[in-house]
Scaffold this motif. Structure first.
Motif, PDB file in Angstrom:
ATOM      1  N   ASN A   8       2.914 -25.072   1.154  1.00 58.75           N
ATOM      2  CA  ASN A   8       4.100 -24.978   0.480  1.00 58.75           C
ATOM      3  C   ASN A   8       5.111 -25.736   0.992  1.00 58.75           C
ATOM      4  N   LEU A  16       4.093 -15.379  12.102  1.00 62.64           N
ATOM      5  CA  LEU A  16       4.868 -16.598  12.411  1.00 62.64           C
ATOM      6  C   LEU A  16       5.885 -16.059  13.714  1.00 62.64           C
ATOM      7  N   ILE A  46      -2.015 -18.993   4.924  1.00 68.38           N
ATOM      8  CA  ILE A  46      -1.832 -17.960   4.030  1.00 68.38           C
ATOM      9  C   ILE A  46      -2.330 -18.331   2.517  1.00 68.38           C
ATOM     10  N   TYR A  47      -2.306 -19.596   2.168  1.00 71.76           N
ATOM     11  CA  TYR A  47      -2.724 -19.843   0.596  1.00 71.76           C
ATOM     12  C   TYR A  47      -4.543 -20.143   0.680  1.00 71.76           C
ATOM     13  N   TYR A  83       1.424 -24.348  -6.393  1.00 70.03           N
ATOM     14  CA  TYR A  83       2.814 -25.248  -6.440  1.00 70.03           C
ATOM     15  C   TYR A  83       2.449 -26.461  -6.761  1.00 70.03           C
ATOM     16  N   ILE A 116      11.521 -11.514   4.479  1.00 73.30           N
ATOM     17  CA  ILE A 116      11.554 -11.845   3.151  1.00 73.30           C
ATOM     18  C   ILE A 116      12.025 -10.333   2.391  1.00 73.30           C
ATOM     19  N   SER A 119      -0.536 -11.476   1.449  1.00 76.59           N
ATOM     20  CA  SER A 119       0.200 -11.599   0.285  1.00 76.59           C
ATOM     21  C   SER A 119      -0.168 -12.480  -0.939  1.00 76.59           C
ATOM     22  N   SER A 179      -2.292 -13.688   5.651  1.00 75.13           N
ATOM     23  CA  SER A 179      -1.556 -12.694   4.971  1.00 75.13           C
ATOM     24  C   SER A 179      -2.445 -12.222   3.823  1.00 75.13           C
ATOM     25  N   ASP A 181      -0.835 -22.166   9.447  1.00 77.90           N
ATOM     26  CA  ASP A 181      -0.417 -20.986   8.383  1.00 77.90           C
ATOM     27  C   ASP A 181      -1.590 -21.206   7.104  1.00 77.90           C
ATOM     28  N   GLY A 223       7.806 -17.532  -5.761  1.00 80.40           N
ATOM     29  CA  GLY A 223       6.635 -17.964  -5.003  1.00 80.40           C
ATOM     30  C   GLY A 223       5.752 -16.798  -4.684  1.00 80.40           C
ATOM     31  N   ALA A 276       2.580 -12.777   6.967  1.00 84.47           N
ATOM     32  CA  ALA A 276       2.550 -13.949   7.933  1.00 84.47           C
ATOM     33  C   ALA A 276       3.876 -14.102   8.305  1.00 84.47           C
ATOM     34  N   SER A 277       5.011 -13.579   7.624  1.00 85.24           N
ATOM     35  CA  SER A 277       6.246 -13.683   8.507  1.00 85.24           C
ATOM     36  C   SER A 277       6.278 -13.173   9.829  1.00 85.24           C
TER      37      SER A 277
HETATM   38  C1  LIG Z   1       3.688 -21.114   3.635  1.00 81.03           C
HETATM   39  C2  LIG Z   1       4.030 -19.609   3.757  1.00 81.03           C
HETATM   40  N1  LIG Z   1       3.987 -19.142   5.013  1.00 81.03           N
HETATM   41  C3  LIG Z   1       4.223 -17.579   5.131  1.00 81.03           C
HETATM   42  C4  LIG Z   1       4.979 -16.991   4.194  1.00 81.03           C
HETATM   43  C5  LIG Z   1       5.319 -15.660   4.301  1.00 81.03           C
HETATM   44  O1  LIG Z   1       4.654 -14.505   3.565  1.00 81.03           O
HETATM   45  P1  LIG Z   1       4.210 -13.282   3.875  1.00 81.03           P
HETATM   46  O2  LIG Z   1       5.298 -12.736   4.854  1.00 81.03           O
HETATM   47  O3  LIG Z   1       4.646 -12.298   2.379  1.00 81.03           O
HETATM   48  O4  LIG Z   1       2.927 -13.070   4.198  1.00 81.03           O
HETATM   49  C6  LIG Z   1       5.128 -17.682   2.836  1.00 81.03           C
HETATM   50  C7  LIG Z   1       5.701 -16.949   1.519  1.00 81.03           C
HETATM   51  O5  LIG Z   1       6.093 -17.350   0.672  1.00 81.03           O
HETATM   52  C8  LIG Z   1       4.563 -19.094   2.673  1.00 81.03           C
HETATM   53  O6  LIG Z   1       4.608 -19.472   1.533  1.00 81.03           O
END
Ligand SMILES: Cc1ncc(COP(=O)(O)O)c(C=O)c1O
Ligand SMILES: Cc1ncc(COP(=O)(O)O)c(C=O)c1O
Lengths: 393, 393
Positions: A180, A109, A210-211, A325, B269, A237, A235, A208, A44, A105-106
């Motif tokens: 996701n 959240l 993030i993508y 995905y 994570i 990420s 994020s 969210d 992922g 993003a973790s």
């Molecule tokens: C939908 C979604 N939100 C949040 C995250 C958390 O990512 P990170 O903490 O690396 O920003 C992920 C990681 O796979 C994700 O897929």
């Protein structure tokens, strides 16, 4: 001391599940260690490393000695840069004071749900969805209520389902666009309808994003264009290829700013300093150029993998237009967990069974991630084809 | 949309306090911006940057492209190195499988309390103590019960007080040695007595060892030498001068390993990748040499500041032998919050009022941090002396 001392464990831990795919990954590593070649379609995160301009900025930060804590809300320059990103990319004006730099993003959240959810408060979210979400809610003694979603709403929560499932314990709804595991997006009008639907119920919408940035033939819409009362999670990420740096952000509504700051101070002190300095290079044209060429590469991969899997008999009824995905109905080949295990053992292909994404028909679904090269994806598809031929005829 | 929409905020937020010193720091920055010189004795992190060998290892990790997620529990090599640290430094053998790499001691505390505390479960801890602890407990809907401690136990929780305050809701006790804000340590026999006292009550002992390494004329004892059932929280932040990297660790009892891993996966994570690679250099002889010379410098500062403050009339009845804090009774000069404000405004010295560390006589105490150079500490003392003379005669 006696080894049989009683072990008290918080009840929440019984509801918090591990990442099931980790077992599979462990087995994949064993197979690899034994000399087998495995095609990884379960990962992922981008296979690309962090772009060089960001790396270079990190080197500079090391030389400049930026190794102390930053303010809890983050480096002012980075918060400004993110506000600038909303202006440039979406035409949305937000006060940099609303941007909180988080550990991924973790972290964002956890902050948002920690501020919103009382014990036994409920959070509506789409099932299937990102598995950690329900665990964040449970962690603070709230409760996630998964709303089954399918192709009819592009696997997204919509205003109709929201009103059908909302009850007096609900205080917020969480959606992800692109999502996701499904890679599907919410349109602006859908975001607006969700926002309104949550607003009239005195709840909050968390989106969210993030993508964002990883979309194909479409631009993702930010909820901030339609609702300044929403919480936005994002994020560095995924699009920015900075997973290991643990850096993200939260745009919180103004009236929650003070609460979010208190939590940020107490839970995290601050996000990683070096990552914050490095991320200052994330919005520069040179970096953007690199990221855009990677986006194009993800698009090429999707354009290959989507028809290839459909051809093999996997059902992907809605075109995924974001993230990396594909969420495929594999029910004609049997139970997804067994199938994932067989694909690994007999075909050398690692994929994620639906189990990791919720309770709604997980046994009928597999998630394929296109976070590996075109050549490897082609090899993966060849192997899956070979396996299905042998196995089903 | 109406700006007066009702704002639902989780009740916990009413109990989670901001870092009060931040207000003071904000005011200090204003004064500095207006051209005033401020001596900073409120900062809770080393003034030293991260040692060069660690920086160099980070540079190498950047070059090697270590920018992806690590396994949730951390890099195996770092977990081994930490286990080696317990062997070398304390003569204690621990399985590297018990070491979890976390985002700071902050992350380790959240994991430990998340695994242990059910809603309404209680956590015993010393008051005064590190303010975030009670907020971590509150965050997961547990409750911290502060036990007032004073000079008679060197400001530490002891077995006697523990048994006096333990009730049927208590599931764990948390101590820190050396302590923030008092700089005092627990001896091995005291740790053993606490461990036994908690054990017979079927509870768990959590020991925050973040200030280990920063001790003067004494070595800190790890609870792992006397209780393998304890949770140990530690960090690269303080002794290793890596605050901004957000890297720490948790040594969890074997029977909690699986639970801790689930939480680590879901909440964080993984810890920051670059920091993990860099920290591999933290235990090398070259780094140790640098850190030991800094330790010696902290000791020199303490040896100056402790008698100087006592001379001025601050009461510090127990010699602080660790961390970089002095916790002083300032009651003869009035309320600590007012005094801190006056010292900032009228003397240009920033210190932390007791308010940030709990409810037991905060108004009588100030915390002085010696995280600035000897020259600045001398200047600070001169200014405080001048202020007290003018103000009190
Ligand atoms: C939908 C979604 N939100 C949040 C995250 C958390 O990512 P990170 O903490 O690396 O920003 C992920 C990681 O796979 C994700 O897929
Ligand atoms: C006693 C104590 N524990 C834990 C922490 C958290 O530190 P970190 O998360 O940087 O490791 C601190 C920071 O000041 C502290 O003083």
């Amino acid at each position: 001391m006696s080894p049989e001392r009683p072990t008290h464990t918080a009840r929440r831990m019984a509801d918090i599940e591990p990442f099931h795919v980790m077992e599979l990954l462990g087995r994949a590593r064993e197979l690899e260690a034994a000399g087998h070649d495995i095609v990884h379609m379960e990962i992922g995160e981008p296979d690309f490393g962090t772009p060089e301009p960001i790396i270079e900025r990190a080197r500079q930060a090391l030389t400049d000695g930026h190794t102390h804590y930053t303010p809890a809300l983050g480096l002012p320059a980075l918060r400004e840069a993110i506000a600038g990103h909303y202006r440039d990319r979406y035409g949305v004006e937000i006060d940099p004071g609303r941007v909180v730099i988080t550990p991924g993003a973790s972290g964002a959240l956890l902050l948002a749900l920690g501020v919103l959810l009382d014990r036994d408060d409920e959070l509506l979210l789409a099932d299937p969805g990102y598995p950690c979400n329900r665990h964040f809610a449970r962690f603070v003694e709230g409760q996630a209520r998964g709303v089954p979603v399918d192709a009819t709403t592009r696997y997204q929560l919509d205003a109709e389902r929201l009103s059908a499932h909302w009850n007096e314990r609900c205080v917020a709804a969480l959606v992800a666009s692109p999502s996701n595991p499904t890679g599907t997006l919410l349109e602006r009008s859908e975001l607006a309808a969700l926002a309104e639907s949550v607003r009239v119920r005195s709840g909050r919408l968390i989106v969210d994003e993030i993508y964002h940035g990883l979309t194909y033939g479409i631009e993702a819409e930010t909820v901030l264009a339609v609702d300044h009362g929403a919480f936005v999670v994002n994020s560095f990420s995924k699009y920015f290829c900075m997973t290991g740096w643990r850096l993200g952000w939260l745009v919180a509504p103004e009236e929650y700013q003070r609460e979010v700051e208190k939590l940020m101070q107490n839970l995290f002190i601050a996000a990683p300093t070096l990552a914050q300095h490095a991320a200052l290079a994330a919005f520069e044209p040179e970096t953007r150029k690199i990221l855009e060429s990677r986006r194009a590469e993800f698009e090429r991969r999707r354009d290959f993998l989507l028809p290839a899997l459909r051809e093999l008999g996997f059902e992907i009824p809605v075109e995924p237009r974001g993230a990396f995905y594909l969420y495929a109905d594999c029910s004609r080949f049997g139970d997804s967990k067994q199938l994932a295990s067989d694909l690994l053992e007999k075909a050398g292909v690692a994929v994620t069974p639906g189990l990791d994404f919720g309770n709604y028909r997980p046994e009928q679904h597999l998630r394929f991630a296109y976070t590996t090269s075109m050549e490897r994806l082609e090899e993966g598809v060849r192997r899956i084809a070979g396996f299905l031929r042998v196995d089903n005829h």
